[in-house]
Design a protein around this motif. Structure first.
Motif, PDB file in Angstrom:
ATOM      1  N   ASP A   2      42.800  20.327  56.057  1.00 60.12           N
ATOM      2  CA  ASP A   2      44.321  20.231  56.097  1.00 60.12           C
ATOM      3  C   ASP A   2      44.467  21.012  57.334  1.00 60.12           C
ATOM      4  O   ASP A   2      45.986  20.957  57.523  1.00 60.12           O
ATOM      5  CB  ASP A   2      44.986  20.201  54.663  1.00 60.12           C
ATOM      6  CG  ASP A   2      44.089  19.752  53.926  1.00 60.12           C
ATOM      7  OD1 ASP A   2      44.550  19.082  53.633  1.00 60.12           O
ATOM      8  OD2 ASP A   2      44.692  20.199  52.852  1.00 60.12           O
ATOM      9  N   TYR A   3      44.337  21.524  58.248  1.00 62.61           N
ATOM     10  CA  TYR A   3      44.617  22.166  59.889  1.00 62.61           C
ATOM     11  C   TYR A   3      44.010  22.157  61.357  1.00 62.61           C
ATOM     12  O   TYR A   3      44.145  22.268  61.983  1.00 62.61           O
ATOM     13  CB  TYR A   3      43.823  23.613  59.013  1.00 62.61           C
ATOM     14  CG  TYR A   3      45.150  23.870  58.212  1.00 62.61           C
ATOM     15  CD1 TYR A   3      46.298  24.303  57.950  1.00 62.61           C
ATOM     16  CD2 TYR A   3      44.590  24.163  56.789  1.00 62.61           C
ATOM     17  CE1 TYR A   3      47.249  24.986  57.000  1.00 62.61           C
ATOM     18  CE2 TYR A   3      45.083  24.374  55.914  1.00 62.61           C
ATOM     19  CZ  TYR A   3      45.956  24.513  55.613  1.00 62.61           C
ATOM     20  OH  TYR A   3      47.284  26.112  54.110  1.00 62.61           O
ATOM     21  N   GLY A   4      43.626  20.723  61.104  1.00 61.99           N
ATOM     22  CA  GLY A   4      43.647  19.851  62.172  1.00 61.99           C
ATOM     23  C   GLY A   4      42.679  18.665  61.941  1.00 61.99           C
ATOM     24  O   GLY A   4      43.069  17.966  61.236  1.00 61.99           O
ATOM     25  N   LEU A   5      41.730  18.351  63.710  1.00 63.63           N
ATOM     26  CA  LEU A   5      41.413  16.706  62.674  1.00 63.63           C
ATOM     27  C   LEU A   5      39.683  16.576  62.877  1.00 63.63           C
ATOM     28  O   LEU A   5      39.560  15.984  61.799  1.00 63.63           O
ATOM     29  CB  LEU A   5      41.407  16.302  64.154  1.00 63.63           C
ATOM     30  CG  LEU A   5      42.692  16.244  65.916  1.00 63.63           C
ATOM     31  CD1 LEU A   5      42.520  16.811  67.115  1.00 63.63           C
ATOM     32  CD2 LEU A   5      43.306  15.485  64.565  1.00 63.63           C
ATOM     33  N   GLN A   6      39.244  17.797  62.670  1.00 68.20           N
ATOM     34  CA  GLN A   6      38.015  17.521  61.608  1.00 68.20           C
ATOM     35  C   GLN A   6      37.550  17.387  60.566  1.00 68.20           C
ATOM     36  O   GLN A   6      38.742  17.954  59.334  1.00 68.20           O
ATOM     37  CB  GLN A   6      36.952  19.146  62.263  1.00 68.20           C
ATOM     38  CG  GLN A   6      36.836  18.136  63.763  1.00 68.20           C
ATOM     39  CD  GLN A   6      35.978  19.428  64.109  1.00 68.20           C
ATOM     40  OE1 GLN A   6      36.322  20.810  64.493  1.00 68.20           O
ATOM     41  NE2 GLN A   6      34.667  19.707  63.728  1.00 68.20           N
ATOM     42  N   THR A   7      37.267  17.068  59.996  1.00 74.61           N
ATOM     43  CA  THR A   7      36.998  16.564  58.554  1.00 74.61           C
ATOM     44  C   THR A   7      36.003  17.871  57.870  1.00 74.61           C
ATOM     45  O   THR A   7      35.746  17.917  56.915  1.00 74.61           O
ATOM     46  CB  THR A   7      36.951  15.429  57.114  1.00 74.61           C
ATOM     47  OG1 THR A   7      38.618  14.401  58.078  1.00 74.61           O
ATOM     48  CG2 THR A   7      36.913  15.674  55.697  1.00 74.61           C
TER      49      THR A   7
ATOM     50  N   GLY B  98      38.654  26.107  73.624  1.00 71.61           N
ATOM     51  CA  GLY B  98      40.051  26.160  74.127  1.00 71.61           C
ATOM     52  C   GLY B  98      41.413  24.770  73.889  1.00 71.61           C
ATOM     53  O   GLY B  98      41.975  24.840  74.319  1.00 71.61           O
ATOM     54  N   SER B  99      39.966  24.018  75.192  1.00 66.51           N
ATOM     55  CA  SER B  99      40.859  22.474  75.065  1.00 66.51           C
ATOM     56  C   SER B  99      41.561  22.132  73.376  1.00 66.51           C
ATOM     57  O   SER B  99      42.494  21.965  73.853  1.00 66.51           O
ATOM     58  CB  SER B  99      40.000  22.224  76.088  1.00 66.51           C
ATOM     59  OG  SER B  99      40.050  21.455  77.340  1.00 66.51           O
ATOM     60  N   MET B 100      40.841  21.994  72.385  1.00 71.56           N
ATOM     61  CA  MET B 100      40.880  21.814  71.718  1.00 71.56           C
ATOM     62  C   MET B 100      42.291  22.158  70.652  1.00 71.56           C
ATOM     63  O   MET B 100      43.248  22.165  69.668  1.00 71.56           O
ATOM     64  CB  MET B 100      39.405  21.420  70.487  1.00 71.56           C
ATOM     65  CG  MET B 100      40.050  21.478  68.838  1.00 71.56           C
ATOM     66  SD  MET B 100      41.108  19.624  68.851  1.00 71.56           S
ATOM     67  CE  MET B 100      40.061  17.779  69.797  1.00 71.56           C
ATOM     68  N   ALA B 101      42.001  23.857  70.795  1.00 76.38           N
ATOM     69  CA  ALA B 101      42.793  25.103  70.635  1.00 76.38           C
ATOM     70  C   ALA B 101      44.531  24.581  70.750  1.00 76.38           C
ATOM     71  O   ALA B 101      45.394  24.480  70.902  1.00 76.38           O
ATOM     72  CB  ALA B 101      42.671  26.343  70.280  1.00 76.38           C
ATOM     73  N   ASN B 102      44.712  24.509  72.244  1.00 74.29           N
ATOM     74  CA  ASN B 102      46.124  23.746  72.804  1.00 74.29           C
ATOM     75  C   ASN B 102      46.307  22.305  72.137  1.00 74.29           C
ATOM     76  O   ASN B 102      47.362  22.215  72.230  1.00 74.29           O
ATOM     77  CB  ASN B 102      45.856  23.839  74.353  1.00 74.29           C
ATOM     78  CG  ASN B 102      45.523  24.956  74.944  1.00 74.29           C
ATOM     79  OD1 ASN B 102      46.918  25.680  74.892  1.00 74.29           O
ATOM     80  ND2 ASN B 102      44.308  25.861  76.209  1.00 74.29           N
ATOM     81  N   ILE B 103      45.078  21.540  71.713  1.00 75.95           N
ATOM     82  CA  ILE B 103      45.316  19.938  71.472  1.00 75.95           C
ATOM     83  C   ILE B 103      46.558  20.280  70.442  1.00 75.95           C
ATOM     84  O   ILE B 103      47.219  19.435  69.798  1.00 75.95           O
ATOM     85  CB  ILE B 103      44.825  19.462  71.268  1.00 75.95           C
ATOM     86  CG1 ILE B 103      44.217  18.260  73.048  1.00 75.95           C
ATOM     87  CG2 ILE B 103      44.995  17.861  70.568  1.00 75.95           C
ATOM     88  CD1 ILE B 103      43.532  17.471  72.887  1.00 75.95           C
ATOM     89  N   ILE B 104      45.647  21.279  69.021  1.00 77.67           N
ATOM     90  CA  ILE B 104      46.610  21.648  67.888  1.00 77.67           C
ATOM     91  C   ILE B 104      47.652  21.930  68.498  1.00 77.67           C
ATOM     92  O   ILE B 104      48.470  21.770  67.578  1.00 77.67           O
ATOM     93  CB  ILE B 104      45.476  22.457  67.047  1.00 77.67           C
ATOM     94  CG1 ILE B 104      43.242  21.562  66.428  1.00 77.67           C
ATOM     95  CG2 ILE B 104      45.879  23.326  65.758  1.00 77.67           C
ATOM     96  CD1 ILE B 104      43.851  20.668  66.340  1.00 77.67           C
ATOM     97  N   GLY B 105      47.964  22.924  68.683  1.00 72.67           N
ATOM     98  CA  GLY B 105      49.317  23.919  68.829  1.00 72.67           C
ATOM     99  C   GLY B 105      50.042  22.521  69.404  1.00 72.67           C
ATOM    100  O   GLY B 105      51.168  22.484  68.914  1.00 72.67           O
ATOM    101  N   LEU B 106      49.781  21.895  70.950  1.00 73.64           N
ATOM    102  CA  LEU B 106      51.394  21.041  71.006  1.00 73.64           C
ATOM    103  C   LEU B 106      51.014  19.946  69.765  1.00 73.64           C
ATOM    104  O   LEU B 106      51.916  19.194  70.322  1.00 73.64           O
ATOM    105  CB  LEU B 106      49.938  20.672  72.509  1.00 73.64           C
ATOM    106  CG  LEU B 106      50.576  21.911  73.766  1.00 73.64           C
ATOM    107  CD1 LEU B 106      49.680  20.861  74.710  1.00 73.64           C
ATOM    108  CD2 LEU B 106      51.885  22.730  73.667  1.00 73.64           C
ATOM    109  N   THR B 107      50.235  19.759  69.271  1.00 78.32           N
ATOM    110  CA  THR B 107      50.311  18.292  68.960  1.00 78.32           C
ATOM    111  C   THR B 107      50.970  18.761  67.222  1.00 78.32           C
ATOM    112  O   THR B 107      53.058  18.256  66.952  1.00 78.32           O
ATOM    113  CB  THR B 107      49.404  17.673  67.321  1.00 78.32           C
ATOM    114  OG1 THR B 107      48.039  17.914  68.344  1.00 78.32           O
ATOM    115  CG2 THR B 107      49.183  17.352  66.485  1.00 78.32           C
ATOM    116  N   VAL B 108      52.022  19.970  66.733  1.00 82.94           N
ATOM    117  CA  VAL B 108      52.190  20.676  66.306  1.00 82.94           C
ATOM    118  C   VAL B 108      53.989  20.757  66.811  1.00 82.94           C
ATOM    119  O   VAL B 108      54.997  20.374  66.169  1.00 82.94           O
ATOM    120  CB  VAL B 108      52.116  22.473  65.869  1.00 82.94           C
ATOM    121  CG1 VAL B 108      52.964  22.821  64.470  1.00 82.94           C
ATOM    122  CG2 VAL B 108      49.862  21.954  64.265  1.00 82.94           C
TER     123      VAL B 108
END
Length: 512
Positions: free
Chosen positions: A358-363, A158-168
């Protein structure tokens, strides 16, 4: 010279090594034993303590130095059984109601095993695992009522999912190319809004995004611990007048402390009126959308621009797997996509297909989807919805037990499946009452009876039970109330001193 000869084969050729077993038959036999033990471990979980502290010799085992020589795999497994499997977190146990976690499932565990055996790295490329990853994201979109054209990605939690949404959200609302010029080039400082019950991961997100904690304005909650819409509207107007740029409102579908769900419909309307990004932190309660008796509680979530949810909670996938959903697929990809020459796609072959990095921080991305996919295929989404309804009904059942017991009292009315209450004590100060309830909580844990947590609601310290467990039965809740009353009476007897200093300050939560 002898050592050199041993390291070479015929005619001086160096002997090459591998991590594959020399004795495949032996490994196969041990693997069957491990699976048999795993089935027994889950089947008999109710018969074991929920949690138990580790003896000093077990703790010392984990201070051993780096192994330099091999030992038989059977011996390694024996150490795992003795030193790890016997001392779990406890969240798979039916009486674990502490930090908000799912309770896993055996099919999902098999999925994790098979994913590890296949070993796919889903950062890019064109394996079947990548298509399954995208399919699970599509299924999450369907659960939330998002359009097929929306985007999403599986993440750690959840923490990373929130960061993804808030970054966009930050990039869309910045008014500049943040990726190129950075946050220092933003003309007006951005403001994000959420209730004073917001999860702490949002502060971490603001800090990680370079906006700082002060960019997150905490709006007071109402008597039901939901965000106060009028106070939010006033704060937005105040910030505009002061030269800030209101960017995003964060709605919470299930707060950590009490499970309160913000009025998501009203937030969606306000966000549209104010031209704000509407993000929903649904790590606790978004999946209520699939529960036939309770889906109305999260009405409006389908209008969000982004949603964070956790399949490792109410879909009971083994840790770890979260999901970020973004309505605008182009904005999602534009926030993260980078294509260096060594990761360029090709029209055919392995490098064709969608590149998930291409949709997050992890390669590098693990194959998280399989454990979710297998369990959903086995049970069907309708059963998971019924299990959510079951947990919510159990929460309300526990509330009735507490209300019927003179020595206990509710601190807040239950919203969904989280119940906050305390042992009353007799003419105790607030500090003594906190010490008494903390001691009850710790003894429940240490005796292996049940695991629950503590927190503070409306300024009152209390015990907190979060029923997010497909193994819980009402008889477990009956037992909990009996044991709390027993311990409360035992601890509050005249002459029984409470430990000092106090421990267990509450308010801590794992969200993925």
């Amino acid at each position: 010279m002898d050592a050199m000869l041993k390291a070479t084969g015929t005619a001086g050729v160096v002997a090459e090594e591998t991590l594959d077993p020399v004795d495949w038959a032996g490994v196969q036999a041990l693997s069957h034993r491990i699976v048999d033990d795993a089935v027994d471990y889950l089947r008999d979980v109710r018969e074991r303590p929920v949690w138990q502290d580790m003896p000093e010799e077990v703790k010392a085992f984990f201070a051993a130095p780096l192994p330099r020589s091999p030992q038989p795999l059977a011996q390694v497994y024996g150490e795992v059984v003795e030193k790890v499997m016997a001392y779990p977190m406890g969240n798979i146990h039916p009486r674990f109601w502490s930090w908000y976690m799912g309770s896993s499932n055996f099919t999902g565990a098999l999925g994790d095993f098979l994913a590890a055996i296949q070993g796919s790295n889903l950062g890019g490329g064109n394996p079947a695992a990548a298509l399954m990853d995208s399919q699970v994201v599509d299924w999450c979109k369907q659960m939330m009522g998002f359009p097929q054209s929306a985007s999403g990605t599986l993440v750690s939690g959840g923490s990373m999912a929130n960061i993804i949404g808030l970054t966009v959200a930050r990039n869309v609302k910045a008014g500049i190319d943040v990726r190129e010029h950075g946050v220092a080039a933003i003309d007006k400082p951005l403001r994000f809004y959420g209730s004073d019950q917001l999860h702490s991961c949002h502060r971490k997100a603001m800090e990680a995004l370079g906006l700082g904690n002060q960019a997150l304005r905490r709006i007071p909650s109402d008597a039901g611990l939901r965000i106060d819409i009028d106070a939010l509207r006033a704060a937005i107007a105040e910030d505009r007048k002061a030269g800030f740029q209101p960017a995003c409102v964060i709605g919470t579908a299930g707060t950590v402390n009490t499970g309160a769900i913000d009025d998501l419909r009203a937030l969606a309307e306000l966000a549209a009126q104010e031209n704000l990004w509407f993000h929903v932190d649904g790590c606790i309660g978004a999946l209520i959308a699939i529960a036939p008796e309770n889906s109305h509680r999260v009405a409006g979530i389908e209008r969000a621009h982004s949603i964070a949810l956790d399949p490792h909670k109410w879909l009971h996938a083994p840790f770890e797997v979260g999901c970020a959903l973004i309505r605008d697929a182009a904005s999602h990809r534009n926030t993260f996509a980078v294509t260096p020459e060594y990761l360029e796609s090709t029209p055919r072959g392995l490098a064709s297909g969608q590149w998930l990095h291409d949709y997050g921080l992890q390669t590098s991305r693990g194959f998280r989807a399989l454990k979710v996919w297998m369990a959903l295929k086995e049970h069907g989404i309708e059963k998971f919805g019924r299990l959510i309804d079951q947990n919510i009904a159990q929460g309300h059942y526990l509330s009735t037990l507490i209300e019927a017991e003179p020595l206990l009292e509710l601190v807040a009315p239950p919203n969904i499946n989280i119940v906050c209450f305390r042992y009353r004590g007799d003419r105790l100060t607030s500090e003594a009452l906190k010490a008494l309830n903390t001691e009850i909580m710790l003894r429940l844990q240490e005796e292996g009876i049940a695991v629950l947590s503590d927190t503070t609601v409306h300024g009152q310290h209390c015990l907190r039970v979060a029923i997010n467990n497909h193994r819980t039965r009402r008889e477990d809740l009956d037992l909990l109330v009996r044991e709390i009353v027993r311990l409360g009476r035992e601890i509050s007897r005249p002459g029984v001193a409470l430990p000092s200093p106090l421990v267990g300050e509450g308010g801590r939560e794992a969200a993925g």
